[in-house]
Design an enzyme around this catalytic site. Structure first.
Site, PDB file in Angstrom:
ATOM      1  N   ALA A 193       5.291 -79.200 103.535  1.00 17.90           N
ATOM      2  CA  ALA A 193       5.256 -80.640 103.292  1.00 17.90           C
ATOM      3  C   ALA A 193       6.628 -81.112 102.849  1.00 17.90           C
ATOM      4  CB  ALA A 193       4.208 -80.980 102.219  1.00 17.90           C
ATOM      5  N   GLY A 212      13.322 -75.319 101.405  1.00 17.86           N
ATOM      6  CA  GLY A 212      12.307 -74.873 102.355  1.00 17.86           C
ATOM      7  C   GLY A 212      12.821 -74.537 103.733  1.00 17.86           C
ATOM      8  N   LYS A 213      14.076 -74.119 103.864  1.00 17.81           N
ATOM      9  CA  LYS A 213      14.610 -73.784 105.191  1.00 17.81           C
ATOM     10  C   LYS A 213      13.930 -72.541 105.749  1.00 17.81           C
ATOM     11  CE  LYS A 213      18.742 -73.522 103.463  1.00 17.81           C
ATOM     12  NZ  LYS A 213      18.412 -74.001 102.112  1.00 17.81           N
ATOM     13  N   THR A 214      13.867 -71.481 104.945  1.00 15.56           N
ATOM     14  CA  THR A 214      13.217 -70.253 105.404  1.00 15.56           C
ATOM     15  C   THR A 214      11.722 -70.459 105.582  1.00 15.56           C
ATOM     16  OG1 THR A 214      14.896 -68.988 104.194  1.00 15.56           O
ATOM     17  CG2 THR A 214      12.936 -67.798 104.908  1.00 15.56           C
ATOM     18  N   HIS A 247      21.730 -90.553  66.857  1.00 15.49           N
ATOM     19  CA  HIS A 247      22.413 -90.382  68.151  1.00 15.49           C
ATOM     20  C   HIS A 247      21.500 -90.846  69.287  1.00 15.49           C
ATOM     21  CE1 HIS A 247      25.289 -88.194  70.872  1.00 15.49           C
ATOM     22  NE2 HIS A 247      24.221 -88.275  71.661  1.00 15.49           N
ATOM     23  N   GLU A 248      20.265 -90.366  69.302  1.00 16.53           N
ATOM     24  CA  GLU A 248      19.339 -90.747  70.369  1.00 16.53           C
ATOM     25  C   GLU A 248      18.939 -92.211  70.249  1.00 16.53           C
ATOM     26  OE1 GLU A 248      18.825 -88.968  72.829  1.00 16.53           O
ATOM     27  OE2 GLU A 248      19.635 -87.082  72.086  1.00 16.53           O
TER      28      GLU A 248
END
Length: 658
Positions: free
Chosen positions: A162, A204-206, A428-429
């Site tokens: 997919a 997902g090439k292979t 900081h956040e």
């Protein structure tokens, strides 16, 4: 013959072992002066064997054989001549001296050891190869390609793949041609000889090649590029020839070469260490074989690589690899399809099992930039988390935990921050969150956490960017200001002398963004509309494509751009100092806050028409505490020097790429 040689060596060694060693003085006084010596034999230029007259009595020395050692033959001959002169021995009675070379059993074995070892290795290879492949040492040039046909067909089909519909369509064209070649040939069409599958790792090439083997009702030969590389000269070329010979015997068929960049790199690069090496010979043979097909031979070559830019141009030309199929990271719909495939074998709870489509959509929008391998990892981590806590089913909280673990690492419960460090991380956040809330073009906040995670993540902020393919100057400036929010917040609330090292990753990102804007995107009035160093070749050559004067201008303009953004961020956070304190205190109390908490604390963002799907969902579900996933989410901002993994999170410089 060998037995006689061994017997002779054994006899010579045994006779030599009965000989008694004496000194030169003993030899002269006991034998030479008494005229008992019949013959002297110099053995291997370092030992002299004494032969006595048969009827001579040994006297005080006793019977047996004797020998003495010498330093050099010249010194021995000189001393012997001087001794005989002193004794007045006439010339015709002087002792004859013979010279002889002898070799021990160990010496013979040592001389023949390399030959014996080589014969043994060849015999072992032949036995091993004969038992495994049936050809022994003589099959080393044979191809190692695995043949898949109707007897051992691959179980993976296109329905199991997919997120790459366009790539499957192009690959399916090759399969259809090999199944029904007459349909195309009657129109005069010729199928392309080959196709390159290129893309980032894990896309997902292979897997697509395996699905091709499963769908095609023709033989499928699969081989890795590294299997052509061998320590013996000429083996790679021989295996290429054997591979294509096998393909012609089984035609019509498909050949798949995985990681073809192992043998297909451009020739001539790095040629200072030699000319035509083994890898280039293998590539040359591959080029010849691919261009040597007849028109009636229905053979297609597929190849996979994640480095198409290093392949030789002769390999990529029409007639060899005609099609270049790019397989990129999937979008939202592609990720949803991949999740549906990987959720199928999981044992989900009933509420999730009855609505798998909704679950797949939720996970897809929570994981932007994930490849197929990353998605498979998330589903596996969710199942592992459910098993660790003893659950019978995989629940929604397991997927949320798995996504957070993949993005920012495992929660470090053993890492206890001091009160001062926790306060610094919270402010900081909070600085990041306030900048993202009150800057129009900044990405809206999704979640902020001050729980330590990973190797160096003491906190992170997750944002919700819209789908954007272009980035304007105001948008880039707002992003830089938002990234600087944490550093500026520390300066405002703790003083310039108490700034921590937590902003290192932020500073690296904005420096890279500012340099790209000035040097590559032409967004600076002083530098002008020019682009330097945007190609890979320039980066590999380790040379700057601009002068030293331009480098000074770039340094100045990049620093100026960041300094202006820093002052703008300081002004913004100074105006909203109270809001930063509210968010920081809420973070210290709850450790994790969401978009809904920000709205309850500060109200909606003061920008008309900037509402996204998250805001719409919150308006419809005001009574719920937990928010659903957004359509897209970027990588979290990570405290400390450890960046987010590049294979998972899209960094700011990746977003800038068109």
């Amino acid at each position: 013959m060998a037995a006689s040689a061994v017997a002779y060596l054994a006899y010579s060694n045994s006779s030599a072992s009965h000989s008694r060693e004496i000194t030169w003085q003993e030899f002269r006084t006991a034998f030479l002066e008494k005229g008992l010596v019949e013959k002297l034999t110099v053995v291997n230029n370092h030992k002299v064997r004494v032969k006595l007259h048969p009827n001579a009595a040994a006297g005080s020395m006793g019977g047996g054989e004797y020998h003495f050692s010498i330093g050099s033959v010249e010194a021995f001959e000189r001393k012997l001549e001087e001794a005989q002169n002193e004794l007045g021995i006439p010339g015709h009675e002087r002792i004859p001296v013979a010279y002889q070379d002898e070799m021990s059993t160990f010496g013979v074995f040592l001389n023949f050891a390399p030959t014996i070892l080589l014969v043994g290795v060849i015999y072992w290879l032949s036995r091993k190869g004969g038992s495994s492949a049936g050809g022994g040492i003589f099959s080393i040039g044979k191809s190692k390609a695995k043949l898949f046909n109707k007897d051992n067909e691959v179980k993976i089909k296109f329905k199991d793949v997919a997120g790459m519909d366009e790539a499957k369509e192009e690959i399916m064209e090759f399969v259809k041609f090999l199944k029904e070649p007459a349909k195309y040939e009657k129109l005069g069409a010729k199928i392309p000889r080959g196709a390159i599958l290129s893309g980032p790792p894990g896309t997902g090439k292979t897997l697509l090649a395996k699905a091709t083997a499963g769908e095609a009702s023709v033989p499928f030969l699969s081989v890795s590029g590294s299997e052509f590389v061998e320590m013996f000269v000429g083996v790679g070329s021989s295996r290429v020839r054997d591979l294509f010979a096998s393909a012609k015997k089984n035609a019509p068929c498909i050949i798949f070469v995985d990681e073809i960049d192992a043998i297909g790199k451009s020739r001539g690069k790095g040629g200072n260490f030699g000319g035509n090496d083994e890898r280039e010979s293998t590539l040359n043979q591959l080029l010849v074989e691919m261009d040597g097909f007849g028109t009636d031979e229905h053979i297609v070559v597929l190849a996979g690589t994640n480095r198409p830019d290093v392949l030789d141009p002769a390999l990529m030309r029409p007639g060899r690899f005609d099609r270049h199929i790019a397989i990129d990271r999937p979008d939202v719909s592609g990720r949803k399809g991949i999740y549906l495939v990987h959720l199928r074998p999981l044992r989900l709870e009933d509420t999730l099992k009855n609505d798998v489509d909704s679950l797949a959509q939720k996970l897809a929008v929570l994981t932007p930039g994930f490849s197929g391998a990353d998605i498979a990892n998330v589903c596996n981590e969710a199942a592992l988390h459910a098993a660790r806590k003893g659950s019978e089913y995989v629940q929604s909280i397991d997927f949320d935990t798995a996504i957070e673990r993949v993005i920012v690492g495992l929660e470090k419960k053993s890492r206890v921050l001091s009160v001062e460090e926790k306060k610094t991380v919270a402010y900081h956040e909070a600085g990041h969150a306030i900048c993202g809330w009150f800057l129009e073009h900044a990405d809206p906040l999704l979640k902020v956490s001050i729980i330590p995670r990973g190797a160096g993540a003491l906190g992170y902020a997750q944002y919700l960017p819209p789908d954007r393919y272009l980035l304007s100057t105001p948008q880039m400036t707002d992003r830089i200001c938002m990234t600087l929010g944490g550093r500026v917040s520390e300066e405002i609330f703790f003083g310039l002398e108490n700034i921590t090292t937590g902003a290192q990753d932020d500073l690296q990102k904005i420096t890279r963004m500012a340099f790209e804007a000035c040097a590559n995107y032409g967004m600076n009035d002083v530098i002008g509309p020019v682009s330097y160093g945007g190609d890979r070749a320039t980066k590999e050559n380790w040379t700057k494509p601009f002068s030293e004067k331009t480098a000074e201008m770039l340094d100045f303009e990049v620093r100026k751009m960041i300094t202006n953004a820093y002052e703008r961020t300081r002004t913004l956070l100074t105006e909203h100092r109270g809001d930063v304190e509210k968010v920081a205190q809420l973070l210290l109390d709850k450790e994790v806050i969401t978009r809904e908490d920000m709205i309850n604390l500060l109200g909606k963002r003061p920008f008309a028409g900037r509402s996204d799907d998250m805001d719409k969902w919150l308006d419809e579900n005001r009574g719920e505490k937990s928010a659903p996933p957004p359509l897209e989410s970027p990588p979290p901002e990570v405290e400390g020097p450890t960046p987010v993994p590049a294979a998972i999170a899209k960094t700011l410089d990746d977003t800038l790429k068109l």
